[in-house]
Write an enzyme that holds these catalytic residues in place. Sequence first.
Site, mmCIF file in Angstrom:
data_model
loop_
_atom_site.group_PDB
_atom_site.id
_atom_site.type_symbol
_atom_site.label_atom_id
_atom_site.label_comp_id
_atom_site.label_asym_id
_atom_site.label_seq_id
_atom_site.Cartn_x
_atom_site.Cartn_y
_atom_site.Cartn_z
ATOM 1 N N LEU A 35 39.243 107.104 -6.164
ATOM 2 C CA LEU A 35 38.879 106.562 -7.467
ATOM 3 C C LEU A 35 38.560 105.072 -7.385
ATOM 4 O O LEU A 35 37.860 104.534 -8.227
ATOM 5 C CB LEU A 35 40.011 106.788 -8.477
ATOM 6 C CG LEU A 35 40.284 108.239 -8.877
ATOM 7 C CD1 LEU A 35 41.554 108.323 -9.713
ATOM 8 C CD2 LEU A 35 39.108 108.822 -9.641
ATOM 9 N N GLY A 36 39.079 104.409 -6.373
ATOM 10 C CA GLY A 36 38.837 102.986 -6.214
ATOM 11 C C GLY A 36 39.892 102.369 -5.323
ATOM 12 O O GLY A 36 40.859 103.022 -4.909
ATOM 13 N N ALA A 37 39.717 101.084 -5.022
ATOM 14 C CA ALA A 37 40.656 100.341 -4.187
ATOM 15 C C ALA A 37 40.830 98.955 -4.773
ATOM 16 O O ALA A 37 39.938 98.410 -5.431
ATOM 17 C CB ALA A 37 40.155 100.265 -2.751
ATOM 18 N N GLY A 38 42.017 98.368 -4.568
ATOM 19 C CA GLY A 38 42.303 97.036 -5.093
ATOM 20 C C GLY A 38 43.261 96.300 -4.201
ATOM 21 O O GLY A 38 43.498 96.683 -3.040
ATOM 22 N N MET A 40 46.426 96.132 -4.256
ATOM 23 C CA MET A 40 47.663 96.812 -3.906
ATOM 24 C C MET A 40 47.425 98.005 -2.992
ATOM 25 O O MET A 40 48.282 98.364 -2.188
ATOM 26 C CB MET A 40 48.391 97.262 -5.185
ATOM 27 C CG MET A 40 49.765 97.833 -4.916
ATOM 28 S SD MET A 40 50.842 97.896 -6.385
ATOM 29 C CE MET A 40 49.822 98.734 -7.558
ATOM 30 N N GLY A 41 46.264 98.643 -3.080
ATOM 31 C CA GLY A 41 46.012 99.811 -2.250
ATOM 32 C C GLY A 41 44.855 100.630 -2.780
ATOM 33 O O GLY A 41 43.971 100.120 -3.463
ATOM 34 N N LYS A 56 48.472 106.635 -5.865
ATOM 35 C CA LYS A 56 48.166 105.304 -5.347
ATOM 36 C C LYS A 56 48.905 105.094 -4.042
ATOM 37 O O LYS A 56 50.147 105.172 -3.989
ATOM 38 C CB LYS A 56 48.547 104.226 -6.368
ATOM 39 C CG LYS A 56 47.741 104.346 -7.645
ATOM 40 C CD LYS A 56 47.839 103.107 -8.488
ATOM 41 C CE LYS A 56 46.883 103.205 -9.671
ATOM 42 N NZ LYS A 56 46.868 101.985 -10.483
ATOM 43 N N ASP A 150 49.648 92.484 -16.478
ATOM 44 C CA ASP A 150 48.292 92.695 -15.957
ATOM 45 C C ASP A 150 47.453 93.517 -16.934
ATOM 46 O O ASP A 150 46.715 94.421 -16.539
ATOM 47 C CB ASP A 150 48.352 93.383 -14.595
ATOM 48 C CG ASP A 150 47.027 93.266 -13.830
ATOM 49 O OD1 ASP A 150 46.232 92.350 -14.135
ATOM 50 O OD2 ASP A 150 46.782 94.090 -12.928
#
Length: 619
Positions: A35-38, A40-41, A56, A150
Amino acid sequence: MASGDRSRALPPVPIEPLREADPRELGGFRLLGRLGAGGMGVAFLAEGMGQWAVVKMIRPDVADDGSFRVRLARELDAMNRAGTDSTAAVLASETDGTPAWFAMEFIPGVTLARRVEDSGPLPTDELAALATGLAQALQPLHAAGVVHRDIKPANIMLSPSGPRIIDFGIADLAEESALTRTGIVLGSTGWLAPEQVRGDRVTPATDVHAWGLCVLFAATGVAPLAADNTTAAIYRVLEHTPDVPESVPSPLRDLVVAALDKDPIRRPPLDRVLERLSAATPPEPEPEPEPEPEPVAALPLPPPPPPRPAAKRPPWLMIGAAAAAVVVIAALALVFLLGRSGGDEVVAAPTPSPSTVLLTPRPEEPAQGPAVAPASPSAPASPAPALSSAPPVDVAPEVAAAPPVTLTPVNATADDYTKPYGSDVPITPVSIAGDTRLLPGDTVGLYAGTKGEKELTCDRSRLADSFESGSQRARVWARAMGVSIGNVRDFLYALTPVLLRADTLITIHGYSGGRDTITPAVLQAGTAVLVTPQGEPLMRCFGSNPLSPTDPPTEDTTVAGEGWTSWDPDQTVMIEPAARALAAFDLADVAEDRIFTRPVGVHGTQDVWTGSAAPGSIP
């Protein structure tokens, strides 16, 4: 949906194929795509436990930091503690393994960021619904001691049931913010509050600032503090005040302006935000009355029901009075609370009959409320001598005379049913030196305790057991505290046990006839209570009675109860919530006469001496 069932279509969300290094399964959840990455992981769409989920997986370099694993475990605990429909539920987690991961409920919908990107600013009606829904989503988190830290458009899902918070990212309990490493700014820079950039302690006001940014983004389609790089964004967070266009309707515009104040103390709390938004919402039009049907037979009509009195929550609930001499002295002394220099008299309330001394219990469960001196069942009731010689005044039947404030000493019980869930500790009250008697919950020297809980003042586990029994009384009192029976244990463990260090005017909730009753009372110094992170007393430990603020006394206020020798109305206080949540309380040890620190929500196991002497007075 059974695990491994590929016959159902995937949710309509953009996903990328799994990469070669990605796992195919974590903790029984089958990973279907990215779904995506950021920072944190990586987030994966997954299936497991009979539903779609978001899993996650934490980046190895982040997970190698032991303090992060502690933060993550506490964050997940915070999410479970919040236990609200406004957030995505945590389904499972593994914070100690390699890789570290957690699974959350998948919520269908579109994020606020995607909605604005695709369709532009929200229309006025949708904007008002977003502002109200997001404030309502944050409110139970703050009540559970959780500060999200956040909040941003990408973390707000516009679901069919309203705005929901789908990614806690770096959310943490307010009292655990000290775990943030010095020099590291956690969060998405363009959506941070000034105190986050400065490294100051975060509070619910931090989320209020983010609420204002998100509402302004939804109204304009532009990120208010966006910049080309992190340095520029930090500067804008600290120095730039976004413009709120006149097109944002009032009072929403005023609330957004106030929410974006650089000083967190001046930002409005969420309850005030919701109160003003609710007052501005026009009432729904009343439906047209239906025509009365023709009578089918000439039958006599039943007599009309008796008129119902106007519903109102009286500021005082009369419980009873004690010995006449005590009532007379206390009634005279209570004049200090009224702010009068003289000239008016206080009329003592008559001693009630035995049937009104204690609250009437239901057959299956006795009443429970504040301590009252019972009248002798064999002696007739006699009125206490009045202090006023003025002639009686006719009063309309529906208007009740102002009832007295009940003096409630330590370890006092109203009846045999009341069970001690801890112990009060009689102490010498602290001296109140200042002019004000309304003190915030973070006032230095306001609370005391026994370091390490050498004497158990509040057994939160047994308190939770009593509520989870599911009795009618437990359900009534849980509603009085605004919490469900299923969440009451986590709710109680977010509160902190302390001792009142001053005689305190407050409302005690009792129980009678299946209903919550309210009684104004003065709790003696040394009474054990549970307080919120803002220092507001919420429960009396000895009898498990909920507590709430009381209305200020009026010129008709009297007192009742046995009292205690040291009681002095000039030294009696009222407590209001502090402007911001605390990370810890500085408590005066009752034996050592020294100050120790107790973290919020902790029950004596982490008490630490500060080296300071306990103040003998509150300025």
